[in-house]
Design an enzyme around this catalytic site. Structure first.
Site, short mmCIF file in Angstrom:
data_model
loop_
_atom_site.label_atom_id
_atom_site.label_comp_id
_atom_site.label_asym_id
_atom_site.label_seq_id
_atom_site.Cartn_x
_atom_site.Cartn_y
_atom_site.Cartn_z
N SER A 153 39.08 41.29 41.28
CA SER A 153 37.98 40.35 41.46
C SER A 153 37.89 39.35 40.31
O SER A 153 37.17 38.35 40.40
CB SER A 153 36.66 41.12 41.56
OG SER A 153 36.42 41.90 40.38
N SER A 155 40.86 45.30 39.23
CA SER A 155 40.53 43.89 39.06
C SER A 155 40.98 43.29 37.74
O SER A 155 41.01 42.07 37.60
CB SER A 155 39.01 43.68 39.22
OG SER A 155 38.58 44.06 40.51
N LYS A 215 34.12 36.70 32.59
CA LYS A 215 33.82 36.84 34.02
C LYS A 215 32.30 36.82 34.22
O LYS A 215 31.55 37.41 33.41
CB LYS A 215 34.43 38.16 34.49
CG LYS A 215 34.35 38.45 35.98
CD LYS A 215 35.10 39.76 36.26
CE LYS A 215 35.07 40.16 37.73
NZ LYS A 215 35.83 41.41 37.95
#
Length: 588
Positions: A155, A179, A81
């Site tokens: 997210s 997330s 990420k």
């Protein structure tokens, strides 16, 4: 390996270590996968290493294996990420104005590289890891890999899609409010959220630094355990790191929300899949309904208490100097922290301490929690219309976990008709990570989930199941209204045993009325699938006093189907005892 089949980290590492394949061969396959999927969802990525750099990394792994090293993740491609530092690539947190080039990789990246894994690139995310939806990024919206009308979850959106689509064998995400779990549920993945401090967060752009966790998305449970084996460990360079513990789960008491506290936001399929998951878990322990009020109140502190100000602090320089560079929804959320006083901060901490004490008492009643990961999912278009309210719904069962210092693992629990995933999350006290993985393995073995839906490569259409009980049955006068809409026959079924069937008076052609009744019986019906537009045009033609509502089938699942207004029973004949419309027509 064929394009878009989901990768197994363990199988790759075993094959590379044994000489059955090479890291270089795995990388060539990975490059082909990446190129092919770029035609469908390039917005999964914010940046990637070029092909020559990745090939060189693979050759370096092959050289280590040839020299006699046995690497736990030899040649395994993974993604990170883009709020996790990777040397050689910018860290953006999905905000170009924030971007910087790190001087070294995050601790987790360094450990994975040492274990033989190869970072392919950096994935898209809800900006500054603020969101559970995956729609808040200037780099585009990564959509659900199984139905692109729906959100991927956030997210850690790009990481989850990369793993779900088979572009990498695992992907790192982060988790503050859920997330690392919500995107796993939506895309049929395992999402391991370790205990706070178990994996180092050095090199992570903070959201709420005191409770942030780095997480992993995998296809196989064993792969999540393998990544944990590499990453768990104390890091003196991370002030929030702590030595990993491995506590057992004391017994087999499984805590679930009280029935009146379970919220599915109208998603009857999610409700059914959760009930089915609980039936599986009931075979492995005692289900104990608990009052989750303290957990829900703790969850509300995350965005309504001092931890919102902690998010504000993480991006305060940019918020003050260039607020227009921040996504409008993210800016609206984090700006609220500017008005929070120190008094409110301490009041919030005191209240959390009280709630944590209450939550600690839960572990005297149960040994583990088994919650829905989310109560529902949403289309991308729906999130655009109500970005904050719907996002909050997705965090109902996740927001409290980090605040209350718990470990969690999200695992698949079935698919909706629209191909999106539903999942459950097993939650335990801090340091029960390995015990949760073991319990998850027992659940998955017993659940015997059906094969996964096909990935959405651009030609998927949402389809709706419709139950018909009378004149629309095959061979009946109105069946053409289904065939003209290219409806697909799903099968013949019966309702749950709480319906009554009536032959309406003066109906041409003859039609039945299906009515829910506690003293009813099982009624025969047929189920068809129609596209969204076709379903809408069909419903528009349904004449009163009939209507389309929700019908429960014998297995507990629900579909749309014919129901009737009370006036439909005026002068009607009760034919419930015949069990279905065909028997009634045959008896005339």
């Amino acid at each position: 390996m064929s394009t878009f089949t989901r990768m197994s980290a363990g199988a790759i590492a075993d094959a590379v270590n044994s000489g059955a394949t090479t890291a270089s061969a795995v990388m060539e396959d990975t490059l082909a996968r990446l190129a092919a999927y770029d035609a469908h969802q390039p917005q999964v990525w914010i940046s990637r290493f070029d092909a020559d750099t990745l090939r060189a990394a693979a050759r370096a792994v092959d050289a280590r294996v040839a020299a006699g090293e046995r690497l736990p993740l030899a040649g395994v491609p993974f993604a990170a990420k883009d709020n996790i530092d990777v040397l050689g690539l910018d860290t953006t947190a999905a905000c170009p104005a924030f971007a910087y080039r790190p001087e070294r990789s995050a601790s987790v990246i360094e450990r994975l590289k040492a274990a033989g894994a190869i970072c392919v690139g950096k994935t898209n995310l809800d900006q500054f890891a603020t969101g559970l939806v995956g729609t808040r990024s200037p780099y585009g919206i990564p959509r659900n890999a199984y139905n692109r009308d729906y959100v991927s979850g956030g997210s850690s959106s790009g990481s989850a899609v990369a793993a779900a689509a088979g572009l990498v064998a695992f992907a790192l995400g982060t988790d503050t409010a859920g997330s690392g779990r919500v995107p796993a549920a939506f895309q049929h993945l395992v999402g391991l959220k370790p205990s706070k401090g178990r994996w180092s967060t050095r090199g992570l752009v903070p959201a709420c630094r005191s409770i942030d966790c780095i997480t992993v998305f995998t296809v196989r449970l064993e792969d999540a355990a393998a990544v944990d084996a590499v990453l768990a460990g104390f890091d003196a360079a991370d002030p929030f790191s702590r030595p990993p513990g491995d506590l057992p789960l004391k017994g087999k008491r499984i805590g679930v929300p009280r029935r009146d506290q379970r919220q599915f936001f109208g998603d009857v399929q999610a409700e059914h899949l959760y009930a089915r998951a609980l039936a599986t878990l009931a075979g492995q322990g005692e289900l104990v309904e608990i009052d989750i009020t303290p957990l829900l109140e703790a969850a509300r502190l995350l965005y309504g208490g001092p931890w919102l100000a902690e998010r504000t602090a993480a991006i305060l320089p940019l918020l003050e100097s260039n607020p227009e560079a921040i996504d409008p929804t993210v800016r609206e959320i984090v700006s609220a922290g500017l008005d929070m006083s120190a008094v409110e901060v301490w009041q919030g901490h005191y209240r959390l301490a009280e709630l944590a004490r209450a939550a600690q008492g839960l572990w005297e009643e149960v040994d583990v929690l088994a919650f829905p990961t989310t109560g529902t999912t949403y289309r991308v278009a729906e999130l655009a219309a109500a970005p904050i309210a719907l996002n909050s719904n997705l965090g109902l069962y996740t927001n409290f976990v980090n605040l209350l210092d718990m470990a969690a693992i999200a695992v698949p629990a079935g698919a909706r008709d629209n191909a999106t995933g539903f999942g459950i999350t097993l939650i335990g006290p801090a340091h029960t990570d390995r015990a949760l993985v073991a319990l998850a393995g027992k659940y998955l073995a017993a659940a015997d989930l059906p094969p996964l839906p096909q990935l959405d490569l651009g030609d998927r259409m949402d389809r709706i199941k419709l139950a018909v009980v009378g004149a629309h049955l095959e061979g009946m006068p109105l069946h053409w209204q289904l065939t003209s809409r290219e409806a697909t026959f799903v099968g013949a079924f019966t309702t749950a045993p709480n319906y009554r069937l009536y032959a309406m008076a003066d109906s041409v052609p003859p039609k039945p009325a299906l009515v829910h009744s506690e003293d009813g019986a099982a009624i025969q019906l047929e189920v068809y699938e129609l596209g969204l537009a076709e379903f809408g045009s069909f419903v528009a033609e349904v004449p009163p006093p009939l209507a389309i509502g929700t019908v429960t089938l014998a297995d507990g699942s629900s579909v749309k189907g014919f129901v009737a207004e009370p006036r439909a029973l005026n002068g009607a004949e009760d034919i419930t005892h015949l069990g279905g419309w065909r028997a009634y027509i045959a008896s005339r």
